[in-house]
Design an enzyme around this catalytic site. Structure first.
Site, PDB file in Angstrom:
ATOM      1  N   ASP A 129     -11.391   2.248  -3.148  1.00  0.00           N
ATOM      2  CA  ASP A 129     -11.209   1.395  -1.916  1.00  0.00           C
ATOM      3  C   ASP A 129     -12.649   1.418  -1.778  1.00  0.00           C
ATOM      4  O   ASP A 129     -13.630   1.575  -0.782  1.00  0.00           O
ATOM      5  CB  ASP A 129     -10.786   2.597  -0.729  1.00  0.00           C
ATOM      6  CG  ASP A 129      -9.745   2.019  -0.491  1.00  0.00           C
ATOM      7  OD1 ASP A 129      -9.473   1.710  -0.500  1.00  0.00           O
ATOM      8  OD2 ASP A 129      -9.226   3.621  -0.009  1.00  0.00           O
ATOM      9  N   ASP A 152       1.010  -1.482  -0.156  1.00  0.00           N
ATOM     10  CA  ASP A 152       0.157  -0.138   0.321  1.00  0.00           C
ATOM     11  C   ASP A 152       0.793   0.746   0.222  1.00  0.00           C
ATOM     12  O   ASP A 152       2.009   1.407   0.310  1.00  0.00           O
ATOM     13  CB  ASP A 152      -0.579  -0.119   1.211  1.00  0.00           C
ATOM     14  CG  ASP A 152      -2.515   0.806   1.166  1.00  0.00           C
ATOM     15  OD1 ASP A 152      -1.826   1.263   0.532  1.00  0.00           O
ATOM     16  OD2 ASP A 152      -3.094   0.816   1.814  1.00  0.00           O
TER      17      ASP A 152
END
Ligand code: DGJ
Length: 718
Positions: free
Chosen positions: A521, A453
């Site tokens: 997301d 990430d």
């Protein structure tokens, strides 16, 4: 036909990529012109292009402005220059002379040198057999021994379009939670800049652009596609000259991001890919998907596993027992890869602390990660772990020990975003630490998969060392690439998911080094259809992670039926992000059934040829269709947003079927004529209510089965 042919006496080259050609010529003025990009031409045909009257030179118009493949700043050209330098005496005009070419089966290198200053430039082209893709990059070299030369801008490629009746630009724009949305609009005269200044590819734009003449549809028409394989700052400059000539110039750096070339030093740009295709935007996407499979992904033939990710279930509330309980349930429903997300390391109990301290939190994992990994492996699943190695929280042992390791400037505020700073990967010592830390984590634990990430853009970027240039931006990305390449080389079984607050770093450069992407997301099923529509313009379904998550959706509050959430997620690499601990037996059982169904159809979805039917956000009925490479099987995922005025559900016309064949629906056993499925459409047996969806598996009847039926049509073919 050879991939690259040369007409020496004309200083002309024809690059033939599948059914298209790209023709280059060095003119009498030593400039490199793009003569043609489009349908395939032989050398003889390409040479005949020289008989066309050249554009007229007038006092205010210069014929080479806007039509150069290698467009150096200088002389009376005032359009965008893909190559801009500043010599030691302040001169900015390049005066490049063609010196030679080198040709292999699939690569062409055209070399130029400045008439006075010690600078050489190579334009490097690569044709990939069987693909319409042409790869292009540039090297710029200081051949002298004295003062540095400043490279102000070095685009990877300037793709010049032929004259079209009109020009329309397609690209993707977005934001966090809304990445990759497709925009298609007439190209304005002047300059249209797409790009990122964030140090990462960004959620806000994606480094690809396509041009058509305004008439292409999803199914027909010529499309000129371009992309840049780069994961830092970038710019695509679409230039429409008053003369109506158009070019797309793609390069790293947004605007001027200068590099000082020391004597003997060489700069090599990232690769830009261009492809001319027919068959509309759908045809263009299929060519991009094939290119990514054949030339970008390292493991294109591997089926991506069904994963479970704990993030939406637990947030930072991570513990050994809770993760083991989730893993038990994940295994029960058929998950193959269990991924523990953020919150397992250092003092990471929220987003203010811990980044940089990549050892398990001793309170949460007193015996380290091994007990959990053993448990997960014991359940027959692979184990994946979330990491964000490029970062440090101020509240971390790493930052306390090395406050100077983050990107910062003296006398400037250290901007925090999500409570964290970016480590200066451009510095070799910091990059070495990041590599060693993750390498050790992988050696100490049996980790099969990393979710890598990167949750904030760069700020306070300045010179990397005593040289007052902007190399930090590119050195950061180059060192990140090296770290990933080394980890992959040393841990061959490791697979990596690329995430950057969702889709903040999606590009071909990262896809070379990772196996799949977390595109957003935003897991809301309705929004996700639009995000996936944009994502698949260039990137294939086998790289597109998608999870079934809770309803109401945590981000949008929208309620969606479980089957619809499954159908949306099944369009790519299926994952589950639900809190399985909160699911009842009926839900778990339904999830198990749906996952089992996905596994049967997964080879078709991940490796099949994709057709997009309709545009989410615009059309009420949309679908994605996947066709097996031997065309014997089809999967259709169809979505009806809402019904109006009590009308009957529309049928869905399919693509790429044999009109003479018949197809059987695997579930219902219904048999359809291919011709009717193409012309009238597949009747959809959709559930009632809004957000209705279905998944239909069709199999082409084999010759034995066909015998049970009457011949098709009045004049069946032999
Ligand atoms: C951002 C990612 O996009 C999420 O999926 C999750 O991993 C969080 N980071 C964790 O901090």
């Amino acid at each position: 036909m050879p991939l690259i042919a040369h007409a020496r006496e004309h200083r002309l080259w024809v690059l033939t990529a599948a059914d298209s050609s790209y023709v280059l010529r060095v003119g009498d003025d030593d400039l490199l012109y793009s003569l043609h990009w489009g349908r395939a031409l032989t050398v003889e045909q390409a040479v005949s292009l020289l008989e066309y009257p050249p554009a007229r030179s007038r006092s205010c118009e210069v014929p080479s402005d806007g039509v150069l493949d290698l467009s150096p700043a200088g002389q009376a050209r005032y359009g965008h220059a893909g190559l801009q330098v500043r010599f030691a005496d302040g001169a900015r005009d390049l005066d490049l002379r063609y010196t030679r070419h080198r040709l292999t089966d699939d690569e062409l290198v055209l070399s130029f040198e400045d008439s006075f200053f010690p600078l050489t430039v190579e334009a490097i082209y690569r044709v990939r057999a069987g693909s319409p893709a042409i790869e292009r990059h540039l090297t710029v070299r200081h051949t002298g021994s004295e003062t540095p030369i400043e490279v102000v801008r070095a685009d990877s490629a300037t793709w010049v379009l032929p004259e079209l009746p009109d020009y329309r630009l397609s690209h993707a724009y977005g934001q966090w939670n809304g990445e990759g949305r497709l925009q298609r609009a007439p190209l304005a005269h002047g300059e249209t800049a797409l790009g990122s200044r964030r140090g990462v590819t960004s959620h806000h734009a994606n480094p690809w652009a396509m041009i058509d003449d305004g008439t292409a549809s999803e199914d027909q028409g010529a499309v000129y596609g371009t992309a840049l394989a780069w994961s830092g700052n970038w710019q695509i400059l679409a230039q429409r000259m008053p003369s109506d000539r158009v070019s797309l110039s793609l390069g790293s750096g947004h605007g001027a991001e200068s590099r000082l070339l020391e004597p003997g030093e060489e700069l090599s740009t990232p690769v830009s890919v261009g492809m001319y295709t027919e068959g509309g935007f759908g045809g263009a996407s299929r060519a991009w998907h094939e290119y990514v499979r054949a030339h970008v992904l390292k493991h294109p033939l591997e089926l991506r596993p069904v994963l479970y990710n704990s993030w939406e279930a637990t947030g930072f509330e991570v513990s050994l027992n809770a993760q083991m309980a989730l893993a038990d349930r994940a295994a029960q429903i058929g998950v193959e890869l269990f991924v523990m997300d953020d919150g397992w390391f250092g003092r990471r109990v929220d987003d203010t602390a811990g980044l940089g301290d990549w050892a398990p939190n001793p309170e949460r994992f007193p015996d380290g990660l091994r007990p959990l990994i053993k448990h997960v492996h014991g359940l027959g699943m692979k184990f994946g772990l979330w990491v964000e190695p490029e970062m440090a929280n101020p509240d971390s042992d790493l930052y306390r020990a090395h406050p100077d390791w983050i990107i910062h400037r003296p006398h400037r505020h250290r901007t925090r975003i999500r409570g964290q700073h970016v480590l200066n990967l451009a510095r070799p010592a910091v990059a070495a630490w990041v590599h060693a830390t993750i390498d050790r984590l992988l050696r100490d634990n049996e980790i099969d998969f990393l979710k890598w990430d990167m949750n904030r853009p760069l700020t306070e970027v300045g010179p990397l060392d005593e040289r007052a240039d902007d190399r930090l931006w590119s050195a950061y990305v180059e060192n990140l690439y090296t770290i990933l390449d080394r980890l992959r080389a040393d841990h061959r079984a490791l697979r990596i998911e690329n995430c950057s607050s969702g889709g903040g770093r999606v590009d071909l450069g990262m896809l070379v080094r990772t196996d799949q992407v977390w595109p957003s997301d935003n897991t809301d099923a309705v929004d996700r259809l639009e995000i996936q529509h944009g994502y698949t313009q260039v990137y294939p379904a086998q790289t597109m992670g998608a999870w079934i998550t809770a309803s109401p959706n945590p981000w949008t509050g929208r309620e969606s039926p479980l089957d619809q959430r499954f159908h949306v997620a099944a369009a790519g690499v299926l994952g589950v992000g639900l809190d399985l601990a909160a699911c009842d037996e009926a839900e778990l059982s339904r999830l198990g059934t749906l996952i089992a169904r996905y596994k049967v159809l997964r080879p078709l979805i991940q490796h099949g040829t994709q057709y997009r039917l309709g545009t989410p956000g615009r059309d009420a009925l949309t679908a994605v269709q996947y066709v097996a490479s031997d065309e014997s099987e089809i999967v259709v995922l169809a979505f009806l947003r809402s019904r109006r005025f009590g009308r009957a559900d529309p049928a869905l016309p399919l693509r790429a079927l044999d009109p003479r064949a018949r197809y059987r629906e695997a579930d219902s056993g219904r048999v359809h004529h291919g011709a009717v499925l193409l012309a009238r459409g597949l009747p959809l047996d959709l559930p009632t209510g809004d957000q209705a969806s279905t998944m239909i598996h069709l199999r082409r009847l084999g010759p034995d089965e066909e015998e049970q039926f009457a011949p098709i049509g009045v004049n069946p073919s032999p």
